[in-house]
Scaffold this motif. Structure first.
Motif, PDB file in Angstrom:
ATOM      1  N   ASN A   1     -14.785  30.186   5.131  1.00  0.00           N
ATOM      2  CA  ASN A   1     -15.305  29.324   4.529  1.00  0.00           C
ATOM      3  C   ASN A   1     -14.977  27.938   5.016  1.00  0.00           C
ATOM      4  O   ASN A   1     -15.894  26.970   5.265  1.00  0.00           O
ATOM      5  CB  ASN A   1     -15.266  29.285   3.002  1.00  0.00           C
ATOM      6  N   GLY A   2     -13.741  27.466   5.152  1.00  0.00           N
ATOM      7  CA  GLY A   2     -13.265  26.242   5.459  1.00  0.00           C
ATOM      8  C   GLY A   2     -14.034  25.713   6.939  1.00  0.00           C
ATOM      9  O   GLY A   2     -14.297  24.674   7.015  1.00  0.00           O
ATOM     10  N   LEU A   3     -13.881  26.896   7.777  1.00  0.00           N
ATOM     11  CA  LEU A   3     -14.280  26.553   9.110  1.00  0.00           C
ATOM     12  C   LEU A   3     -15.936  26.127   9.255  1.00  0.00           C
ATOM     13  O   LEU A   3     -16.287  25.542   9.875  1.00  0.00           O
ATOM     14  CB  LEU A   3     -13.912  27.885  10.127  1.00  0.00           C
ATOM     15  N   ILE A   4     -16.424  27.030   8.413  1.00  0.00           N
ATOM     16  CA  ILE A   4     -18.027  26.791   8.117  1.00  0.00           C
ATOM     17  C   ILE A   4     -18.305  25.256   7.712  1.00  0.00           C
ATOM     18  O   ILE A   4     -19.073  24.734   8.314  1.00  0.00           O
ATOM     19  CB  ILE A   4     -18.576  27.790   7.215  1.00  0.00           C
TER      20      ILE A   4
ATOM     21  N   PRO B   1     -13.200  19.257   3.870  1.00  0.00           N
ATOM     22  CA  PRO B   1     -13.873  20.572   3.369  1.00  0.00           C
ATOM     23  C   PRO B   1     -13.194  21.371   2.174  1.00  0.00           C
ATOM     24  O   PRO B   1     -13.484  22.105   1.546  1.00  0.00           O
ATOM     25  CB  PRO B   1     -14.254  21.215   4.500  1.00  0.00           C
ATOM     26  N   PHE B   2     -11.504  21.442   2.810  1.00  0.00           N
ATOM     27  CA  PHE B   2     -10.726  22.426   1.929  1.00  0.00           C
ATOM     28  C   PHE B   2     -10.430  21.471   0.880  1.00  0.00           C
ATOM     29  O   PHE B   2     -10.114  22.558  -0.309  1.00  0.00           O
ATOM     30  CB  PHE B   2      -9.494  22.519   3.064  1.00  0.00           C
ATOM     31  N   ALA B   3     -10.748  20.259   0.426  1.00  0.00           N
ATOM     32  CA  ALA B   3     -10.718  19.751  -0.880  1.00  0.00           C
ATOM     33  C   ALA B   3     -11.371  20.327  -1.803  1.00  0.00           C
ATOM     34  O   ALA B   3     -11.156  20.497  -3.201  1.00  0.00           O
ATOM     35  CB  ALA B   3     -10.715  18.092  -0.621  1.00  0.00           C
TER      36      ALA B   3
ATOM     37  N   ASP C   1      -7.189  15.311  -5.519  1.00  0.00           N
ATOM     38  CA  ASP C   1      -8.101  15.346  -6.501  1.00  0.00           C
ATOM     39  C   ASP C   1      -8.745  16.618  -6.642  1.00  0.00           C
ATOM     40  O   ASP C   1      -8.956  17.224  -7.792  1.00  0.00           O
ATOM     41  CB  ASP C   1      -8.875  14.181  -6.282  1.00  0.00           C
ATOM     42  N   GLY C   2      -8.901  17.305  -5.657  1.00  0.00           N
ATOM     43  CA  GLY C   2      -9.269  18.594  -5.592  1.00  0.00           C
ATOM     44  C   GLY C   2      -8.453  19.735  -6.442  1.00  0.00           C
ATOM     45  O   GLY C   2      -8.896  20.416  -7.242  1.00  0.00           O
ATOM     46  N   ILE C   3      -7.147  19.438  -5.985  1.00  0.00           N
ATOM     47  CA  ILE C   3      -6.322  20.380  -6.645  1.00  0.00           C
ATOM     48  C   ILE C   3      -6.253  20.236  -8.026  1.00  0.00           C
ATOM     49  O   ILE C   3      -6.061  21.031  -9.029  1.00  0.00           O
ATOM     50  CB  ILE C   3      -4.813  20.283  -5.856  1.00  0.00           C
ATOM     51  N   LEU C   4      -6.287  18.789  -8.549  1.00  0.00           N
ATOM     52  CA  LEU C   4      -5.843  18.492  -9.992  1.00  0.00           C
ATOM     53  C   LEU C   4      -7.353  18.972 -10.648  1.00  0.00           C
ATOM     54  O   LEU C   4      -7.176  19.450 -11.821  1.00  0.00           O
ATOM     55  CB  LEU C   4      -5.887  17.082 -10.011  1.00  0.00           C
ATOM     56  N   LYS C   5      -8.454  18.890 -10.055  1.00  0.00           N
ATOM     57  CA  LYS C   5      -9.315  19.338 -10.706  1.00  0.00           C
ATOM     58  C   LYS C   5      -9.502  20.990 -10.981  1.00  0.00           C
ATOM     59  O   LYS C   5      -9.930  21.231 -12.122  1.00  0.00           O
ATOM     60  CB  LYS C   5     -10.894  18.802  -9.967  1.00  0.00           C
ATOM     61  N   GLY C   6      -9.219  21.575  -9.929  1.00  0.00           N
ATOM     62  CA  GLY C   6      -8.929  22.885 -10.030  1.00  0.00           C
ATOM     63  C   GLY C   6      -8.186  23.484 -11.254  1.00  0.00           C
ATOM     64  O   GLY C   6      -8.003  24.649 -11.638  1.00  0.00           O
ATOM     65  N   LEU C   7      -7.047  22.413 -11.496  1.00  0.00           N
ATOM     66  CA  LEU C   7      -6.050  22.977 -12.677  1.00  0.00           C
ATOM     67  C   LEU C   7      -6.313  22.391 -13.866  1.00  0.00           C
ATOM     68  O   LEU C   7      -5.571  22.382 -14.591  1.00  0.00           O
ATOM     69  CB  LEU C   7      -4.616  22.267 -11.862  1.00  0.00           C
ATOM     70  N   ASN C   8      -7.447  21.817 -13.867  1.00  0.00           N
ATOM     71  CA  ASN C   8      -8.098  21.438 -15.413  1.00  0.00           C
ATOM     72  C   ASN C   8      -7.249  20.204 -15.777  1.00  0.00           C
ATOM     73  O   ASN C   8      -6.811  19.958 -16.859  1.00  0.00           O
ATOM     74  CB  ASN C   8      -7.824  22.431 -16.509  1.00  0.00           C
TER      75      ASN C   8
END
Length: 500
Positions: free
Chosen positions: A12-15, A293-295, A374-381
Motif C-alpha cells: 500500500n505504501g508503494l501504491i 504516504p506511510f504517515a 503526527d501520524g503515529i500520535l493520531k493513531g495512538l489517540n
C-alpha cells in the motif's frame, strides 16, 4: 516477530508513493508553468487565496477524515463491518452538512474577506468560485478515510490523481483558449479547475464506495452514543487544524504587509512571498513523496495495535519509521544546501528561488519527521497533544511574523519558518518518545548519515562540470546518493541495525 501485515503495508505504501510521485511531478510541472504565465506576483496572489480556502476546507475535512479512519479501523478489528458502515454514513452526513454551511459563509463573505482581510480585491471572485467545492471535498475526504481504514489505497490514489489531472487540465484549457486578462482572472482560471475537479472526484469516490459496499453485503448496524465516539477524535483535530489554518492565514496576510513595512512596494512584497511559499517550499516538500504516504498508512496500523494492546508492535513500528525518516531526510537536506542554486535556475530560471531553497533546506528533516510523528500520535489517540502543540506553534508564528518582518524583511520570514518547524517537531517528538519509550540514537540516526552525505557532496563540488547544467546536476546528485548509501552501509552498527 512483526505482528502487522508487513507485506500489505509495504504494498500500500508503494501504491501511494507511486501515485504521490505522479501527483507531485504533475503539480511541480504546473508550478513551473504558472510561474512562466503569471510570474512571482501571480503566485503570491494565488497563495493568498489558498490560505483562506485551506482554512475553510480544513474545517470540513480534517477531523472527519481521521474520525472515519480511526472508528472504521476499530470496528473492522472487532469484526463488526456493519457498524463500520454506519459510522461512515453518519460521518458523511455530518461532514456534508457542515461543509454546505461553510460554503455559504465563504461565498457570502468573500467580498469582506478579500478586501478587508486579504486586502486585495483581486481575490474576491476566486473565493466565490471555490465556495461550491467544499461539500464535494468533504464527501470525498470522508470516503478517503474509509478506504484508508480498509487499507484500500488504489481507490484513494486514483481519486487524488484524477483530481489533480482535471484541475490542471481545466486551467490550461481556459488559459489557452480564453486568455484571461490580468492576475485576477488568471487566478479564477486556476480555482475553476479546483472546483470542477472536486465535483468529479466526488462522483468517482461515490461510485467506488457503492461498489465496495455491495461486495461486503452487510447492512448498517446502529452504533449507540456515536457522538461520544466521534467528538473525542474529530473535535481536537478539527480545532487544531482550524486554529492552525486560521493563524496561518493571518500569518500569510502579515507577510506581504510586513515586507511592505520593511521597505518593499506591494508588488515586490507579493513577489517575494510567492517565491518563498509558492516556489521554494514546494521544491523542498517534493522529495517527501517517497515517505509521507506511510504517515497516512501508519494511522490505522497504530490504531489497531493500540486496540489489540500490542506494545511491542507499536515500539517496533515507531522506531522503524523514525529511523528511516531521518536516514532519508538528512541527505535530502544536505543535497539541497549544496545544489540549491542550480535547482532554482533549472526549475524556475530564478536565482532568488535557489537562494531560498538553500536557506530553508535545514527544515526538511523537521518537516518530514513532523508528518510521520503526527501520524503515529493520531493513531495512538493523542489528538489533544496534537491540538496543544499546533496551537503553541501557530500563535508563536503569528507573533514572530508581526514582530520580525517589519524589522528584518525576508530574513524574518526564514527565521519564522525555521523556529516554527523546530518547535513543533521537538514538542511532538518529546511526546512520542514519552508514550512509546523508544530511544533516540543520535549518532547512528543523525550524525552518521550527515557525515556519509557531506563527504560525497564535498567531493562532487570539486569534480569537473558537464557543459549541460541539467546533466551535471543529475550526475552529481546520483553520485552523492550512491556514495551516501555505500558509506552508510560500510559504517553501520550491526547491533543497532538488528535491534531496530
Amino acid at each position: 516477530m512483526i505482528t502487522i501485515k508487513k507485506k500489505q503495508f509495504i504494498r500500500n505504501g508503494l501504491i501511494l508513493t507511486v501515485t504521490s510521485l505522479l501527483i507531485r511531478i504533475i503539480s511541480m510541472s504546473f508550478r513551473i508553468y504558472l510561474s512562466d504565465k503569471i510570474g512571482a506576483e501571480g503566485i503570491g496572489l494565488y497563495q493568498l487565496i489558498l490560505t483562506v480556502y485551506l482554512f475553510f476546507s480544513t474545517i470540513t475535512t480534517s477531523g472527519m477524515c481521521l474520525t472515519v479512519t480511526r472508528l472504521v479501523t476499530d470496528y473492522n478489528a472487532r469484526n463488526e463491518p456493519s457498524k463500520a458502515r454506519y459510522v461512515t454514513y453518519k460521518c458523511l452526513v455530518i461532514s456534508v452538512i457542515i461543509s454546505i454551511i461553510f460554503g455559504f459563509i465563504l461565498f457570502i463573505f468573500a467580498d469582506f474577506i478579500g478586501i478587508s482581510f486579504l486586502k486585495d480585491e483581486r481575490t474576491v471572485l476566486s473565493l466565490k468560485i471555490l465556495a461550491p467545492s467544499l461539500p464535494f471535498m468533504a464527501f470525498s475526504a470522508c470516503l478517503r478515510g474509509y478506504f484508508y481504514a480498509g487499507r484500500k489505497t488504489l481507490q484513494t490514489s486514483g481519486e487524488q490523481l484524477l483530481e489533480q489531472v482535471i484541475e490542471i487540465g481545466i486551467f490550461i484549457f481556459i488559459f489557452t483558449y480564453f486568455s484571461p486578462d490580468g492576475l485576477s482572472y488568471a487566478c479564477c482560471a486556476i480555482v475553476a479547475g479546483t472546483t470542477c475537479a472536486e465535483f468529479i472526484s466526488f462522483f468517482y469516490s461515490l461510485i467506488l464506495y457503492i461498489a465496495d459496499s455491495r461486495k461486503q453485503k452487510c447492512r448498517c448496524e446502529k452504533v449507540h452514543y456515536l457522538g461520544r465516539k466521534i467528538l473525542p477524535i474529530a473535535l481536537p483535530v478539527t480545532a487544531s487544524s482550524c486554529l492552525r489554518s486560521g493563524l496561518s492565514a493571518i500569518e500569510n496576510v502579515l507577510i506581504p504587509s510586513g515586507l511592505k513595512k520593511y521597505g518593499a512596494n506591494y508588488t515586490r512584497a507579493l513577489s517575494q512571498y510567492g517565491i518563498i511559499s509558492g516556489m521554494a517550499m514546494p521544491v523542498l516538500v517534493f522529495p517527501s513523496v517517497f515517505i509521507l504516504p506511510f504517515a497516512t498508512l501508519i494511522i490505522p496500523e497504530m490504531s489497531q495495535a493500540s486496540v489489540e494492546k500490542r506494545k511491542n508492535g507499536i515500539h517496533y513500528m515507531t522506531e522503524k519509521m523514525f529511523r528511516l525518516t531521518l536516514l532519508y531526510s538528512l541527505p535530502i537536506m544536505v543535497i539541497f544546501m549544496f545544489f540549491a542554486e542550480r535547482i532554482g535556475e533549472i526549475i524556475y530560471h530564478n536565482n532568488e528561488a535557489g537562494f531560498y531553497i538553500a536557506l530553508l533546506a535545514p527544515v526538511v528533516p523537521l518537516m518530514y519527521l513532523d508528518s510521520i510523528v503526527d501520524g503515529i500520535l493520531k493513531g495512538l489517540n493523542e489528538q489533544v497533544s496534537y491540538l496543544a502543540y499546533n496551537i503553541i506553534d501557530s500563535v508563536i508564528r503569528v507573533i514572530l511574523t508581526y514582530i520580525l518582518l517589519p524589522k528584518l524583511g525576508v530574513a524574518g520570514v526564514v527565521i519564522v519558518i525555521i523556529v516554527s518547524e523546530l518547535l513543533n517537531t521537538s514538542l511532538s517528538i518529546a511526546r512520542l518518545l514519552k508514550i512509546t519509550g523508544i530511544q533516540l540514537m543520535v549518532f547512528d540516526w543523525i550524525i552518521r548519515p550527515l557525515i556519509c552525505i557531506c563527504v560525497p557532496c564535498l567531493i562532487a563540488m570539486i569534480l569537473p562540470s558537464f557543459s549541460s547544467i541539467i546533466i551535471d546536476l543529475i550526475f552529481k546528485i546520483i553520485f552523492c546518493s550512491l556514495f551516501y548509501l555505500l558509506f552508510l552501509y560500510l559504517s553501520k552498527n550491526k547491533k543497532s541495525e538488528c535491534k531496530a
